[in-house]
Design an enzyme around this catalytic site. Structure first.
Site, PDB file in Angstrom:
ATOM      1  N   ASP A  27      -2.091   6.104  -6.924  1.00 42.55           N
ATOM      2  CA  ASP A  27      -2.312   5.428  -5.694  1.00 42.55           C
ATOM      3  C   ASP A  27      -2.370   3.927  -6.092  1.00 42.55           C
ATOM      4  OD1 ASP A  27      -2.912   4.470  -3.118  1.00 42.55           O
ATOM      5  OD2 ASP A  27      -4.926   4.947  -3.510  1.00 42.55           O
TER       6      ASP A  27
ATOM      7  N   ASP B   4       1.134  -1.270  -0.042  1.00 40.35           N
ATOM      8  CA  ASP B   4      -0.025  -0.080   0.032  1.00 40.35           C
ATOM      9  C   ASP B   4       0.860   1.189   0.137  1.00 40.35           C
ATOM     10  OD1 ASP B   4      -1.902   1.828   0.125  1.00 40.35           O
ATOM     11  OD2 ASP B   4      -2.698   1.433   2.242  1.00 40.35           O
TER      12      ASP B   4
END
Length: 530
Positions: A410, A169
């Protein structure tokens, strides 16, 4: 007679000195050889330092990981998978928005309006030591198949090392994993302060056995590390006793959370030359309680954000360079396909998955923003979108980070998110060319159609334009996505203005992405990711 020694003859003296000379000569040669061997060992270490740290990114259906993941995750059809992806993206967007510094954005918004909506570049970037060593590489597994948008990596933790499957992440900073830790021995006083009366430690099926690792060392809750340094990672301020472990309560949107204790631990990573390297004294989270199903199928999360305690920066501390790169294959590609993630100095040569890999096309670079106002996320200066060479009429305020918007790249969000004023314009130009096909209503998408007569050259070619003139042109299949047999949808979603824009991981597919902290830039190039 005891103690009497017969004198040696001249011949014996000669033999003795000859043997002594031979011994000394042999010893010198032996020691010299040892020195050479030691030098060779050091040279090999130096050679290792020139290798990058690399993780493979494996699709969930890859034989290497499918057995492990299928035990925890239900296999869904493509339509159900995309619905779950969209729901996860909405939760993640709320989480990202919540983590942004809203007061700073509001203050800056007022400044921007007073200055006639002039775009202000005030993002700060990390200053890291010169990069001289080898980046780290990891396998990443697409989580799209089982209702989550993340990619996964395998990481070895502890001594002896245990292997775990973690969500990679780039939008969070804490690396944590499911963990079993015996807090105390004998008569334990005091209650664990991060658990309610109804909470109990969970007996995870696969977890780090902290007490069996010789390198696991808890962070004291009374230490400056806990009270100051780890505050940004949601450390809990209260202590049961001064020697109690430092506790965290990491909350996520939608009610999910991870609760546990901070510890120093050794991480073992692979190099591109096939050898391994240890990252000692890395801060990890030993998670004892997980709430919510967002982490199903994973052993934890690998934090790759911009904090000084993310794994990205830990690699930089170990002289592996200030940056990382990754390349994501199509999420619907062959199950044996492998994406990859390289931790360290991002260059096309060190980012290649194998020595025989095809080099990517020429890299394009644009400015990278880290820190305020983007928190732990990676910001870029997106200023417009064009279709078939014509710039779309999108209000400039949509791209202004100090009007509550701005854009990030992202890996934890699948579908690309646009604030409503941009979304409406993009949808109008796309649907004008696609409305010739039979329309199908499929939640949660705004526009879906029967693709039995459709080819990707029929859709407008979108290009994303950055403030320094750099242009990113994703393949059409990355925004006109397949969601079922003979069904395609526009894979872009909207959020009410003002809203953060997100370049999601599906739009990033089939490109090599390089994040360079030292040069404050992000690069990209079309790549087959092989």
């Amino acid at each position: 007679m005891l103690g009497y020694r017969k004198p040696m003859s001249p011949i014996s003296n000669f033999c003795f000195f000859f043997l002594l000379l031979f011994f000394l000569s042999f010893s010198s040669s032996f020691l010299f050889a040892l020195g050479d061997e030691a030098n060779n060992y050091n040279n090999n270490d130096d050679e290792d330092e020139q290798q990058t740290i690399r993780f493979d990114l494996l699709h969930r259906h890859h034989p290497q990981v499918s057995e492990k993941l299928n035990g925890d995750m239900k296999i869904q059809d493509l339509h159900e998978r995309m619905k779950d992806i969209h729901e996860h993206d909405r939760n993640r967007h709320r989480s990202i928005s919540k983590s942004m510094n809203q007061k700073q954005i509001e203050d800056a918004r007022l400044r921007a309006e007073a200055e006639a909506a002039t775009q202000v570049e005030v993002a700060k970037s990390a200053i890291l030591p010169p990069a001289t060593s080898t980046p780290i590489g990891m396998k990443m597994i697409s989580g799209a198949d089982f209702g989550s948008s993340e990619y996964f990596v395998q990481l070895k933790v502890g001594t002896p090392a245990q292997t775990f499957m973690l969500i990679a992440d780039t939008g969070s900073d804490l690396t944590w994993l499911k963990c079993r830790y015996r807090r105390c021995f004998g008569n334990c006083s005091g209650n664990v302060n991060h658990k309610s009366k109804n909470e109990k430690k969970q007996r995870f099926r696969h977890a780090l056995l902290a007490n069996q690792s010789s390198t696991f060392k808890t962070v004291s809750c009374s230490s400056t590390m806990c009270t100051n340094n780890l505050a940004e990672l949601f450390a809990v301020a209260e202590c049961d006793t001064p020697t109690s472990p430092c506790v965290y309560d990491y909350s996520y949107a939608g009610g999910a959370s991870a609760k546990g204790i901070f510890a120093w631990e050794t991480l073992t990573v692979g190099l591109t030359n096939g050898k391994e390297k240890q990252l000692r004294n890395s801060i990890i989270g030993c998670t004892e309680i997980v709430q919510g199903n967002v982490f199903d199928g994973a052993d934890g999360v690998m934090g790759l954000g911009t904090s000084s305690y993310s794994l990205t920066y830990k690699a930089a501390e170990n002289a592996n360079g200030g940056g990382f790169s990754y390349c994501l294959v199509d999420h619907l590609t062959d199950r044996r396909a492998v994406s990859y993630f390289v931790l360290g100095v991002p260059t096309p040569s060190t980012s290649a998955s194998t020595s025989s890999a095809k080099p990517p096309a020429k890299m394009s670079y644009t400015k990278l923003y880290v820190g305020d106002p983007y928190s732990s996320f990676y910001g870029v200066d997106l200023i417009g979108i064009s279709a078939d060479g014509q710039m779309l009429n999108i209000p400039p305020r949509v791209w202004d980070s100090y009007k509550g918007c701005g854009t990030i790249i992202d890996s934890g969000t699948s579908l690309t998110v646009l604030a409503t004023p941009a979304f409406d314009v993009v949808m109008e130009v796309l649907t004008s060319r696609l409305k010739q096909f039979q329309q199908i209503e499929i939640e949660p998408f705004n526009f879906c159609f029967n693709n039995s007569q459709y080819t990707h050259d029929m859709a407008p070619k979108l290009r994303f334009h950055f403030g320094d003139g750099t242009v990113f042109e994703p393949p059409t299949k990355s925004y006109i996505v397949s969601v079922g047999e003979f069904i395609s949808c526009i894979g872009i979603v909207s959020m009410p203005f003002p809203s953060l824009n997100i370049i999601g991981n599906i739009l990033q597919q089939n490109h090599l992405w390089q994040f360079d902290f030292q040069k404050r830039r992000v690069g990209f190039a079309a790549s087959e990711c092989i």
